[in-house]
Design a protein around this motif. Sequence first.
Motif, short mmCIF file in Angstrom:
data_model
loop_
_atom_site.label_atom_id
_atom_site.label_comp_id
_atom_site.label_asym_id
_atom_site.label_seq_id
_atom_site.Cartn_x
_atom_site.Cartn_y
_atom_site.Cartn_z
N GLU A 1 0.81 -1.21 0.00
CA GLU A 1 0.00 0.00 0.00
C GLU A 1 0.85 1.27 0.00
OE1 GLU A 1 -3.25 -0.10 2.77
OE2 GLU A 1 -4.32 -1.52 1.46
N SER A 2 2.16 1.14 0.17
CA SER A 2 3.06 2.29 0.08
C SER A 2 3.54 2.53 -1.34
CB SER A 2 4.27 2.09 1.00
OG SER A 2 5.11 1.07 0.51
N LEU A 3 3.23 1.61 -2.27
CA LEU A 3 3.70 1.74 -3.65
C LEU A 3 2.77 2.61 -4.48
CD1 LEU A 3 4.61 -2.01 -4.41
CD2 LEU A 3 6.14 -0.18 -3.60
N GLU A 4 3.33 3.25 -5.49
CA GLU A 4 2.52 3.99 -6.45
C GLU A 4 1.81 3.02 -7.39
OE1 GLU A 4 2.05 7.29 -6.57
OE2 GLU A 4 3.37 7.61 -4.84
N TRP A 5 0.64 3.41 -7.86
CA TRP A 5 -0.05 2.64 -8.88
C TRP A 5 0.57 2.94 -10.24
CZ3 TRP A 5 -3.02 -1.27 -7.63
CH2 TRP A 5 -3.73 -1.26 -6.42
N LEU A 6 0.89 1.90 -11.00
CA LEU A 6 1.45 2.05 -12.34
C LEU A 6 0.42 1.67 -13.38
CD1 LEU A 6 4.92 0.34 -11.70
CD2 LEU A 6 4.31 2.77 -11.44
N SER A 7 0.45 2.36 -14.51
CA SER A 7 -0.52 2.09 -15.57
C SER A 7 -0.23 0.75 -16.25
CB SER A 7 -0.48 3.20 -16.62
OG SER A 7 -0.84 4.44 -16.05
N SER A 8 -1.28 0.07 -16.66
CA SER A 8 -1.17 -1.14 -17.48
C SER A 8 -1.49 -0.75 -18.92
CB SER A 8 -2.15 -2.20 -16.99
OG SER A 8 -3.45 -1.94 -17.49
N PRO A 9 -1.42 -1.70 -19.86
CA PRO A 9 -1.79 -1.37 -21.25
C PRO A 9 -3.26 -1.00 -21.42
CG PRO A 9 -0.41 -3.33 -21.20
CD PRO A 9 -0.79 -3.03 -19.79
N MET A 10 -4.12 -1.28 -20.42
CA MET A 10 -5.55 -1.00 -20.54
C MET A 10 -5.94 0.16 -19.64
SD MET A 10 -6.13 -3.26 -22.78
CE MET A 10 -7.90 -3.11 -22.95
N ILE A 11 -6.68 1.12 -20.18
CA ILE A 11 -7.12 2.29 -19.40
C ILE A 11 -7.99 1.82 -18.24
CG2 ILE A 11 -8.51 4.39 -19.48
CD1 ILE A 11 -7.65 4.72 -22.38
N GLY A 12 -7.70 2.33 -17.05
CA GLY A 12 -8.50 2.01 -15.87
C GLY A 12 -7.99 0.81 -15.08
N VAL A 13 -6.97 0.14 -15.59
CA VAL A 13 -6.38 -1.00 -14.89
C VAL A 13 -4.95 -0.63 -14.49
CG1 VAL A 13 -5.81 -3.45 -14.96
CG2 VAL A 13 -7.80 -2.61 -16.21
N ASN A 14 -4.69 -0.56 -13.19
CA ASN A 14 -3.39 -0.16 -12.68
C ASN A 14 -2.78 -1.26 -11.82
OD1 ASN A 14 -3.53 2.47 -13.85
ND2 ASN A 14 -4.91 3.08 -12.21
N ARG A 15 -1.46 -1.16 -11.59
CA ARG A 15 -0.76 -2.27 -10.94
C ARG A 15 0.27 -1.79 -9.93
NH1 ARG A 15 0.32 -5.50 -16.61
NH2 ARG A 15 1.65 -3.71 -16.99
N ARG A 16 0.47 -2.61 -8.91
CA ARG A 16 1.59 -2.46 -7.98
C ARG A 16 2.39 -3.76 -8.04
NH1 ARG A 16 -1.98 0.06 -2.96
NH2 ARG A 16 -1.48 2.27 -3.32
N PRO A 17 3.54 -3.77 -8.70
CA PRO A 17 4.29 -5.01 -8.84
C PRO A 17 4.98 -5.41 -7.54
CG PRO A 17 5.46 -3.19 -9.86
CD PRO A 17 4.14 -2.65 -9.44
N LEU A 18 4.88 -6.69 -7.19
CA LEU A 18 5.57 -7.24 -6.02
C LEU A 18 6.83 -7.98 -6.44
CD1 LEU A 18 2.41 -8.52 -4.10
CD2 LEU A 18 3.58 -6.32 -3.87
N ASP A 19 6.70 -8.88 -7.40
CA ASP A 19 7.89 -9.42 -8.07
C ASP A 19 7.56 -9.63 -9.54
OD1 ASP A 19 6.68 -11.97 -8.33
OD2 ASP A 19 7.83 -12.85 -6.70
N ARG A 20 8.59 -9.60 -10.36
CA ARG A 20 8.36 -9.69 -11.81
C ARG A 20 9.66 -10.03 -12.52
NH1 ARG A 20 3.96 -7.72 -14.56
NH2 ARG A 20 4.16 -7.61 -16.81
N VAL A 21 9.59 -10.98 -13.43
CA VAL A 21 10.68 -11.26 -14.36
C VAL A 21 10.06 -11.36 -15.74
CG1 VAL A 21 12.54 -12.81 -15.01
CG2 VAL A 21 11.98 -12.52 -12.59
N GLY A 22 10.34 -10.39 -16.60
CA GLY A 22 9.75 -10.33 -17.93
C GLY A 22 9.08 -9.00 -18.17
N ASP A 23 8.69 -8.76 -19.39
CA ASP A 23 8.03 -7.51 -19.74
C ASP A 23 6.52 -7.67 -19.61
OD1 ASP A 23 10.45 -6.11 -20.24
OD2 ASP A 23 10.65 -7.19 -22.12
#
Length: 230
Positions: A16-38
């Motif tokens: 909940e301390s992370l900023e929301w990041l935009s996804s490729p779809m309008i209105g859908v945002n993300r806070r990544p916890l772990d990720r490997v890949g685009d």
Amino acid sequence: MKISADFSQRKVVHSESLEWLSSPMIGVNRRPLDRVGDEVARATTIVRYAPGSEFSAHVHTGGEEFLVLEGTFQDEHGSFPTGSYIRNPPQSKHQPRSETGCIMLVKLWQFQPEDRTHVRLQTQFMGQVAHPDHKGVYVTPLYKDNYEEVSLLYFSPDSEVNMKVEGGAELLVLAGALLEQNDKLIKHSWLRIPVKGEFNAKAGPDGAKVWIKTGHLTDVDKQIERVEKV
């Protein structure tokens, strides 16, 4: 893209301390916890759908697992309110949306490739049983196979868990608070414990509710290889 990509290390994220990041779809945002890949990635993410938003129809080549944290998620298979736990196995497809908005924990590309088991549970209507090994802790089993186990844990106030996690573990605090090592985990704090690690936690005075998955971190390298081949 690599986020929290050293799976040999314990990792804590207070989402909940992370900023929301935009996804490729309008209105859908993300806070990544772990990720490997685009955009195709082995990923663990907090996802937020704004009211009336939707994602284009797609196939989950590597499978999708999610828990609805707030609001209601919809697709052509149904309407899934807060507490719904869903496993869409590899090669499944859907068109997700949310009429009223929702927040979810979403995990992608973390299935065994031959898995074809669909799971659709509404955990808010499921019971609990006393944990066989930990006093004051109760469990709701969600899924288990030869590879991993997924559950909800309910901690009574000040109760404790001390367990070895040979295949690693991952958890998200849904309510209350836990002290794990020197980290206070509050609502939507995420913890990943590496293979052959230990989970040593004590609940706060109000107890805690936790989503937990164990065993699955033994296959991370193969999961990443599958993503890279796409």
